[in-house]
Design a protein around this motif. Sequence first.
Motif, short mmCIF file in Angstrom:
data_model
loop_
_atom_site.label_atom_id
_atom_site.label_comp_id
_atom_site.label_asym_id
_atom_site.label_seq_id
_atom_site.Cartn_x
_atom_site.Cartn_y
_atom_site.Cartn_z
N ARG A 494 0.83 -1.21 0.00
CA ARG A 494 0.00 0.00 0.00
C ARG A 494 0.87 1.26 0.00
NH1 ARG A 494 -2.95 -1.37 3.85
NH2 ARG A 494 -2.00 -0.27 5.60
N LEU A 495 1.95 1.25 0.81
CA LEU A 495 2.86 2.40 0.85
C LEU A 495 3.51 2.61 -0.52
CD1 LEU A 495 4.53 4.60 2.30
CD2 LEU A 495 6.18 2.81 2.86
N TYR A 496 4.01 1.55 -1.14
CA TYR A 496 4.70 1.68 -2.43
C TYR A 496 3.73 2.21 -3.50
CZ TYR A 496 7.93 -1.37 0.12
OH TYR A 496 8.75 -1.90 1.08
N ARG A 497 2.49 1.74 -3.44
CA ARG A 497 1.47 2.21 -4.40
C ARG A 497 1.21 3.70 -4.21
NH1 ARG A 497 -2.31 -0.90 -2.78
NH2 ARG A 497 -1.49 -2.69 -3.94
N GLU A 498 1.10 4.12 -2.95
CA GLU A 498 0.83 5.53 -2.66
C GLU A 498 1.99 6.41 -3.10
OE1 GLU A 498 0.11 5.50 1.51
OE2 GLU A 498 -1.99 4.85 1.33
N VAL A 499 3.22 5.92 -2.93
CA VAL A 499 4.39 6.69 -3.33
C VAL A 499 4.42 6.89 -4.84
CG1 VAL A 499 6.92 6.61 -3.49
CG2 VAL A 499 5.79 6.07 -1.32
N VAL A 500 4.19 5.81 -5.59
CA VAL A 500 4.20 5.91 -7.06
C VAL A 500 3.06 6.81 -7.54
CG1 VAL A 500 3.96 4.60 -9.20
CG2 VAL A 500 5.34 3.68 -7.35
N ASP A 501 1.89 6.69 -6.91
CA ASP A 501 0.76 7.55 -7.29
C ASP A 501 1.11 9.02 -7.05
OD1 ASP A 501 -0.76 5.38 -7.99
OD2 ASP A 501 -1.91 5.31 -6.11
N ALA A 502 1.70 9.30 -5.89
CA ALA A 502 2.01 10.68 -5.53
C ALA A 502 3.10 11.27 -6.40
CB ALA A 502 2.42 10.76 -4.06
N ALA A 503 3.97 10.43 -6.96
CA ALA A 503 5.04 10.92 -7.83
C ALA A 503 4.52 11.39 -9.18
CB ALA A 503 6.09 9.83 -8.02
N LYS A 504 3.27 11.02 -9.50
CA LYS A 504 2.58 11.50 -10.72
C LYS A 504 3.40 11.28 -11.98
CE LYS A 504 -0.04 14.97 -8.17
NZ LYS A 504 -1.20 14.10 -8.01
N VAL A 554 8.97 -11.17 0.94
CA VAL A 554 7.79 -10.35 1.24
C VAL A 554 7.94 -8.97 0.62
CG1 VAL A 554 6.51 -9.22 3.09
CG2 VAL A 554 7.15 -11.62 3.31
N GLN A 555 9.12 -8.38 0.76
CA GLN A 555 9.30 -7.04 0.18
C GLN A 555 9.25 -7.08 -1.34
OE1 GLN A 555 12.94 -4.74 0.95
NE2 GLN A 555 11.68 -2.91 0.93
N ALA A 556 9.83 -8.11 -1.94
CA ALA A 556 9.80 -8.23 -3.40
C ALA A 556 8.36 -8.30 -3.90
CB ALA A 556 10.58 -9.47 -3.84
N ARG A 557 7.56 -9.14 -3.25
CA ARG A 557 6.15 -9.25 -3.66
C ARG A 557 5.43 -7.92 -3.46
NH1 ARG A 557 2.32 -13.31 -2.11
NH2 ARG A 557 4.02 -14.80 -2.02
N ALA A 558 5.70 -7.26 -2.34
CA ALA A 558 5.04 -5.98 -2.05
C ALA A 558 5.40 -4.93 -3.10
CB ALA A 558 5.42 -5.50 -0.66
N LEU A 559 6.66 -4.89 -3.53
CA LEU A 559 7.07 -3.92 -4.55
C LEU A 559 6.43 -4.23 -5.89
CD1 LEU A 559 10.84 -3.53 -3.60
CD2 LEU A 559 9.20 -1.64 -3.77
N LEU A 560 6.36 -5.50 -6.24
CA LEU A 560 5.75 -5.90 -7.52
C LEU A 560 4.25 -5.59 -7.52
CD1 LEU A 560 7.62 -9.29 -7.89
CD2 LEU A 560 7.90 -7.32 -9.41
N GLU A 561 3.58 -5.85 -6.40
CA GLU A 561 2.15 -5.58 -6.31
C GLU A 561 1.87 -4.08 -6.22
OE1 GLU A 561 0.70 -9.69 -4.04
OE2 GLU A 561 1.14 -7.88 -2.87
N GLY A 562 2.72 -3.37 -5.49
CA GLY A 562 2.50 -1.94 -5.29
C GLY A 562 2.72 -1.12 -6.54
N THR A 563 3.53 -1.62 -7.48
CA THR A 563 3.81 -0.87 -8.72
C THR A 563 3.16 -1.53 -9.93
OG1 THR A 563 5.90 -2.07 -9.00
CG2 THR A 563 5.99 0.02 -7.82
N ALA A 564 2.18 -2.38 -9.70
CA ALA A 564 1.51 -3.07 -10.82
C ALA A 564 0.99 -2.06 -11.84
CB ALA A 564 0.35 -3.90 -10.28
N GLY A 565 1.31 -2.31 -13.11
CA GLY A 565 0.87 -1.42 -14.18
C GLY A 565 1.78 -0.24 -14.41
N ARG A 566 2.74 -0.04 -13.53
CA ARG A 566 3.71 1.06 -13.69
C ARG A 566 5.13 0.51 -13.70
NH1 ARG A 566 0.52 4.45 -10.26
NH2 ARG A 566 0.46 2.72 -8.77
N GLU A 567 6.08 1.37 -13.99
CA GLU A 567 7.48 0.94 -14.01
C GLU A 567 8.00 0.79 -12.59
OE1 GLU A 567 10.86 2.51 -16.78
OE2 GLU A 567 11.00 3.68 -14.93
N LEU A 568 8.71 -0.32 -12.35
CA LEU A 568 9.36 -0.54 -11.06
C LEU A 568 10.87 -0.41 -11.24
CD1 LEU A 568 9.68 -1.47 -8.11
CD2 LEU A 568 9.52 -3.85 -8.93
#
Length: 758
Positions: A494-504, A554-568
């Motif tokens: 959730r945090l990684y998703r929010e960070v990528v969203d906020a970076a616009k 766990v962190q790898a999965r979280a990063l992959l899920e949090g940036t789904a559809g965007r560049e990681l």
Amino acid sequence: MSAASDAARSILTTLHEVMAARTHTQAKLNQVVEMIGEALDSEVCSIYLLRDGMLELFATRGLNQAAVHVTRLGIGEGLTGTIAQNIETLNLDEAAAHPEFQYRPETGEEKFHSFAGVPIVRRERAIGVVCVQHIDPRKYEEVEIEALQTVAMVLAELIHNAGLVDDEDAAGGPSEAITGQTVCEGLKLVKGLALGEAVFHQPRVHIEQTVAEDTEAERQRVYLAFDRMREQIDHMANQAEFGTGGEHEQVLETYKMFAYDEGWSRRINEAIDSGLTAEAAIERVQQRTRMRMREISDPLLQDRMHDLEDLANRLIRIVSGQLGTAAQKGLTKDTILVAKNLGPAELLEYDKRRLKGVVLEEGSLTAHVVIVARAMGVPVVGRLRNLRGLVREGDTVLIDGDAGKVTLRPGNGVLSAFEARFARSREKQAAYAKLREVEPFTRDGERIEVMINAGLRDDVGMVAMTGADGIGLYRTEFQFLVSAALPQRERQARLYREVVDAAKGKKVIFRTVDIGGDKSLPYLANEIGKEDENPAMGWRALRLALEREGLMKVQARALLEGTAGRELNVMFPMVSEPWEFDAAKDVFEKQIAWLKKRKHQLPSAIRYGVMLEVPSLAETLDTLLPRLSFVSIGTNDLTQFLFAADRANPMLAERYDWLSPSILRFLARVVQTCVGEPVDLGVCGEMGGRRLEALALIGLGIRRLSITPAAVGQIKELVRKVDTREIGEAMRGWLANPPPDMRTALSEWCEAHDIEID
């Protein structure tokens, strides 16, 4: 009931009767020293009280009566002054052998050998000393010392109520030290300027009543407080987010061991038996703990004793009903937070708009709170001894984090100079703000990427505010530092998703968790290894993550899920050899396969990179480059590894220059290795945020800088004044034939090219 409790109760009963009698104050003190001397079978008992900044002999049994109100000692002078200065107990079989011993002939004490003294403390300040002496060279028994300490605790309130000392004297020095301007020098933890009113992080628990009226009632209060404290500790353990049986449980068990320690609760009960209230009993045992901490040299045992101190503070707040911090009450003005020490989660509770700076009695360069404060842009100065004895709530406090100085109650001249300095800083920031929408091109048309370092969700807003190109380093470990237990995968994602969203849409480079070394986690203490002699080069970062494969999965999965559809963009820290990168990437590839199999959405693209912090990686970097998308040079760690100089050591912090030919030649070699390869090369760290150092990096061929948000404006302004061909040619000449002082050479070059330096 123990012998210590019997002795203390006997003394307290008589002491209470003496002080309640309607006799002159001097007569009361004369009775007190006689009573203590008899109870402890001691030939001498003396009471010194702090008056006008001096310890004055107020009453004595056994010494010459002519010395009363004549013998005076300064704080830190003689054995008595040492006790008051350090707020510590002394127990000596031969007083004259102590290095601080001073003989006062008017007292007639030359025939007495043994000496024991305890401070009379009120509200964390020494207001006097009570000491005993004996003609035989022997140490006093522990039960006698404990009885003496208990008496001193009660005596403090009785002396204060009798009006023998006042608040200014209780501060441990002349009243000018409390009411006038005072400058304190400490350890620079986070640079910057700040001005505000002093607010104590934890309002003091003032023990107003020390003598118990109903012993059993006090015992029940302690039992209830212990139950509540243990519930809190158990709740912390049950919050573990990786289920049961994890390593966090092993660590929390140590904390619980103290909370459930029967010996600790028994000692508090014994103090209650001696006639103390619940609060006074806890404080009494805590004083004994502090004494033992001073005698322990083993750092691991000291850490454990600090855990017990923390629990005692928690218990005394529960039993007194004085819970909560200043954050929960809310800040109403520009604030300088005053604390003994502080945790990162506690700091984040404060309103950033009002919190201007932090001053600590303890603190270190490696403390978690310093890492978070630096990310927040909050200046911090630490190692300010007796700070809370020098400042009051509401006092004006000025922090100069650049110099490690704190000015309490600054005069008008100092305030005016500070405000002028602050105004100049604001003018520069306003000029830099105008460059927010301007792309940083050099005079010869080279585009320099200027990105920011971040670690908190709110930091991402600084990308838009500063006009940065993105986040060149997102420190994922901050989420781990402020959590009571390992954060679960969903929370991380959730945090990684929010960070990528906020970076616009702007680039974000996530660094996998860098814990260990200077960022130890209590719930992973056994894994990280507190006994590392050199933690910065020990079990940390990728080394720990690869060993703790569950943590990295766990962190790898979280990063992959949090940036789904965007560049990681994912970066591995502390890579020493290529196989470590391969192993870390393999963890991600296995998680990608797992997600694909279950038809989960994946990132649109995945770019892998490394932080080049360990010099050994430079020797094999050419073999690793074909597998990389980017390389980020971590100048903070790299510098300490190249010079074998711990950056957390204040004696070495300023010794080695980033503009040393050693560093610059090393960086030039890395740049040359990457020439012609399809990898992005950049620098992460404080080096890139300083104008002169940034200029040198551009001259070496670096085209991406990731720096603190506060430095973005000035670096963008610098970039627009630079011709990369000119500075590149100058750097090549200097590296081939280093000048006596590279910093001076660069400064002179800037002056000749009309470029302002720091």
